[in-house]
Motif scaffolding. Structure first.
Motif, mmCIF file in Angstrom:
data_model
loop_
_atom_site.group_PDB
_atom_site.id
_atom_site.type_symbol
_atom_site.label_atom_id
_atom_site.label_comp_id
_atom_site.label_asym_id
_atom_site.label_seq_id
_atom_site.Cartn_x
_atom_site.Cartn_y
_atom_site.Cartn_z
ATOM 1 N N LYS A 116 -42.139 68.476 24.764
ATOM 2 C CA LYS A 116 -42.102 69.099 23.440
ATOM 3 C C LYS A 116 -41.980 70.622 23.554
ATOM 4 N N THR A 117 -42.816 71.216 24.399
ATOM 5 C CA THR A 117 -42.762 72.665 24.580
ATOM 6 C C THR A 117 -41.423 73.066 25.201
ATOM 7 N N LEU A 118 -40.998 72.274 26.183
ATOM 8 C CA LEU A 118 -39.725 72.552 26.853
ATOM 9 C C LEU A 118 -38.571 72.523 25.844
ATOM 10 N N LEU A 119 -38.588 71.536 24.966
ATOM 11 C CA LEU A 119 -37.534 71.410 23.958
ATOM 12 C C LEU A 119 -37.508 72.635 23.046
ATOM 13 N N ASN A 268 -44.854 59.800 32.120
ATOM 14 C CA ASN A 268 -44.126 60.782 31.316
ATOM 15 C C ASN A 268 -43.351 61.746 32.224
ATOM 16 N N GLY A 269 -42.553 62.603 31.607
ATOM 17 C CA GLY A 269 -41.690 63.509 32.366
ATOM 18 C C GLY A 269 -42.468 64.434 33.286
ATOM 19 N N ALA A 270 -43.620 64.909 32.791
ATOM 20 C CA ALA A 270 -44.424 65.824 33.604
ATOM 21 C C ALA A 270 -44.983 65.109 34.836
HETATM 22 N N1 LIG Z 1 -37.740 65.008 28.843
HETATM 23 C C1 LIG Z 1 -37.939 65.881 29.835
HETATM 24 N N2 LIG Z 1 -36.889 66.442 30.481
HETATM 25 C C2 LIG Z 1 -37.083 67.324 31.478
HETATM 26 N N3 LIG Z 1 -38.294 67.726 31.906
HETATM 27 C C3 LIG Z 1 -39.378 67.203 31.318
HETATM 28 C C4 LIG Z 1 -39.263 66.262 30.237
HETATM 29 N N4 LIG Z 1 -40.508 65.927 29.835
HETATM 30 C C5 LIG Z 1 -41.361 66.628 30.600
HETATM 31 N N5 LIG Z 1 -40.702 67.395 31.503
HETATM 32 C C6 LIG Z 1 -41.308 68.287 32.523
HETATM 33 O O1 LIG Z 1 -42.703 68.338 32.278
HETATM 34 C C7 LIG Z 1 -43.115 69.661 31.923
HETATM 35 C C8 LIG Z 1 -44.176 69.618 30.849
HETATM 36 O O2 LIG Z 1 -43.621 69.204 29.624
HETATM 37 P P1 LIG Z 1 -44.038 69.867 28.235
HETATM 38 O O3 LIG Z 1 -42.837 70.381 27.567
HETATM 39 O O4 LIG Z 1 -45.152 70.845 28.441
HETATM 40 O O5 LIG Z 1 -44.595 68.585 27.477
HETATM 41 P P2 LIG Z 1 -45.404 68.529 26.092
HETATM 42 O O6 LIG Z 1 -45.246 69.851 25.425
HETATM 43 O O7 LIG Z 1 -44.763 67.402 25.365
HETATM 44 O O8 LIG Z 1 -46.821 68.207 26.480
HETATM 45 C C9 LIG Z 1 -41.850 70.351 31.470
HETATM 46 O O9 LIG Z 1 -41.919 71.738 31.659
HETATM 47 C C10 LIG Z 1 -40.780 69.709 32.366
HETATM 48 O O10 LIG Z 1 -40.731 70.333 33.612
#
Ligand SMILES: Nc1ncnc2c1ncn2[C@@H]1O[C@H](COP(=O)(O)OP(=O)(O)O)[C@@H](O)[C@H]1O
Ligand SMILES: [Mg+2]
Length: 359
Positions: A116-119, A268-270
């Motif tokens: 979410k933050t990354l987006l 999850n992605g992280a």
């Molecule tokens: N869909 C994704 N595509 C690429 N990287 C991702 C994705 N989801 C998570 N990540 C990785 O995990 C890290 C943490 O994600 P983050 O944006 O902080 O998640 P959230 O804000 O949803 O908790 C990101 O900086 C990235 O490196």
């Protein structure tokens, strides 16, 4: 270094002039256009802008985030809404002129670690706007009245900056319902957020994020016309994540990435990023490729939000057995391939699976 913009422009202008005198017209032009640009993040120079701060703790209420360097992998559905949002944001002038502008508010919701933050950072980068992050949980103060004041501080700070305002952890407001706070405070804070959102002109891009959308006040929910759910990554997305974070995009590793994607259902992605980076660290420091078996074992022992990082130990029998079962249940590969990856005979694979089935 002391953020003396006037000085930067004056000296930059002199350099551009000298470049032009030396017939480097292109260099001069490039420099001039940089100097004309406004709102360029100067963070890398060590410059800290005068940010609004909490009166008690003196901590800043917003921070300027960096435009991300890593790509984001998304499933098709989410990508569609996001492209539309970006398209509308890019052409807000035209839309306003025709009387059909929309409030540029995007709510991103879903479990932690899904990007979410990354987006939000990517959207700021695509729109070439500075990226301001305000975490609602850190705006909440135990001092009566201070929370609403902090929120007002954010909404007063951002509009003039042609920025993307990212409101993270929106559900933190709902936690004001607990008994530490005076009864009227939740209502007052929700109203302050609503007033803040309503005070923004149509050209301000606001992105809200929450892990708990159901805790969000319905009136706040309605203030965000665009909504995107970022769920746990599906197999396709997991495969791209493994390919990127573990194999740095190397197409030769596609099959391994697919297998890892199948085994990492629920992460999850992280998590995937953390396991992949741990594997690369082990391989650099141990001077050899990470073994697929070790990575898969780490995947099998991981749960969403708590990835298990790899170690260099030899696998013991219990781990080999667990990996065999994981590959059999999720991997969709032959017993011969399982034997090769785990590093045991086919007879052993057969025996592990039989033992597991028998009890
Ligand atoms: N869909 C994704 N595509 C690429 N990287 C991702 C994705 N989801 C998570 N990540 C990785 O995990 C890290 C943490 O994600 P983050 O944006 O902080 O998640 P959230 O804000 O949803 O908790 C990101 O900086 C990235 O490196
Ligand atoms: Mg986040």
């Amino acid at each position: 270094m002391s953020a003396d913009y006037t000085g930067v422009r004056r000296i930059g202008g002199q350099i551009a002039k000298r470049l032009a005198e030396q017939n480097d017209l292109e260099g001069a032009k490039a420099l001039q256009s940089l100097l004309r640009k406004r709102g360029v993040p100067l963070q890398a120079s060590g410059y800290a802008e005068a940010l609004p701060r909490d009166a008690g703790s003196r901590l800043p209420l917003v921070e300027e985030g960096q435009w991300p360097m890593t790509p984001i992998m998304l499933a098709g559905e989410a990508g569609h809404t996001i492209s539309q949002f970006i398209e509308d944001a890019r052409h807000i002038g035209l839309l306003a002129e025709k009387g059909v502008s929309a409030r540029l508010g995007l709510l991103v919701y879903g479990p932690p670690g899904t990007g979410k933050t990354l987006l939000a950072g990517h959207i700021a980068a695509i729109l070439k706007r500075p990226f301001y992050i305000a975490r609602l949980d850190s705006l909440i103060s135990s001092r009566l009245g201070e929370t609403a004041k902090n929120i007002r501080g954010i909404f007063e700070f951002v509009p003039a900056r042609n920025a993307v305002l990212f409101l993270d952890e929106m559900d933190a407001i709902a936690k004001l319902r607990d008994d530490r706070h005076e009864l009227g405070e939740l209502k007052r804070v929700v109203n302050t957020v609503l007033q803040g959102l309503d005070s923004l002109t149509d050209d301000v891009v606001t992105i809200g994020a929450t892990n708990h959308p159901h805790l969000l006040d319905p009136a706040i929910w309605r203030r965000f016309p665009y909504k995107v759910e970022l769920g746990l990554p599906d197999e396709e997305v997991r495969s791209s994540l493994w390919l990127h974070f573990l194999f740095q995009g190397g197409e030769a590793h596609k099959d391994e990435a697919r297998l890892l994607a199948r085994a990492s259902d629920g992460l999850n992605g992280a998590d995937i990023e953390n396991i992949a980076l741990a594997a690369r660290r082990r391989s650099i420091l141990g001077n050899r490729e990470p073994s697929l078996a070790q990575i898969l074992t780490a995947v099998g022992a991981s749960r969403a939000g708590s990835p298990r990082l790899l170690d260099d130990r030899e696998m013991d029998t219990a781990e080999k057995k667990a990996l065999t079962v994981l590959l059999h249940d999720k991997g969709r590969i032959s017993q011969a391939d399982i034997a090769r990856i785990v590093g045991v005979s086919r007879q052993m694979v057969h025996r592990y699976l039989k033992e597991t089935n028998d009890g």
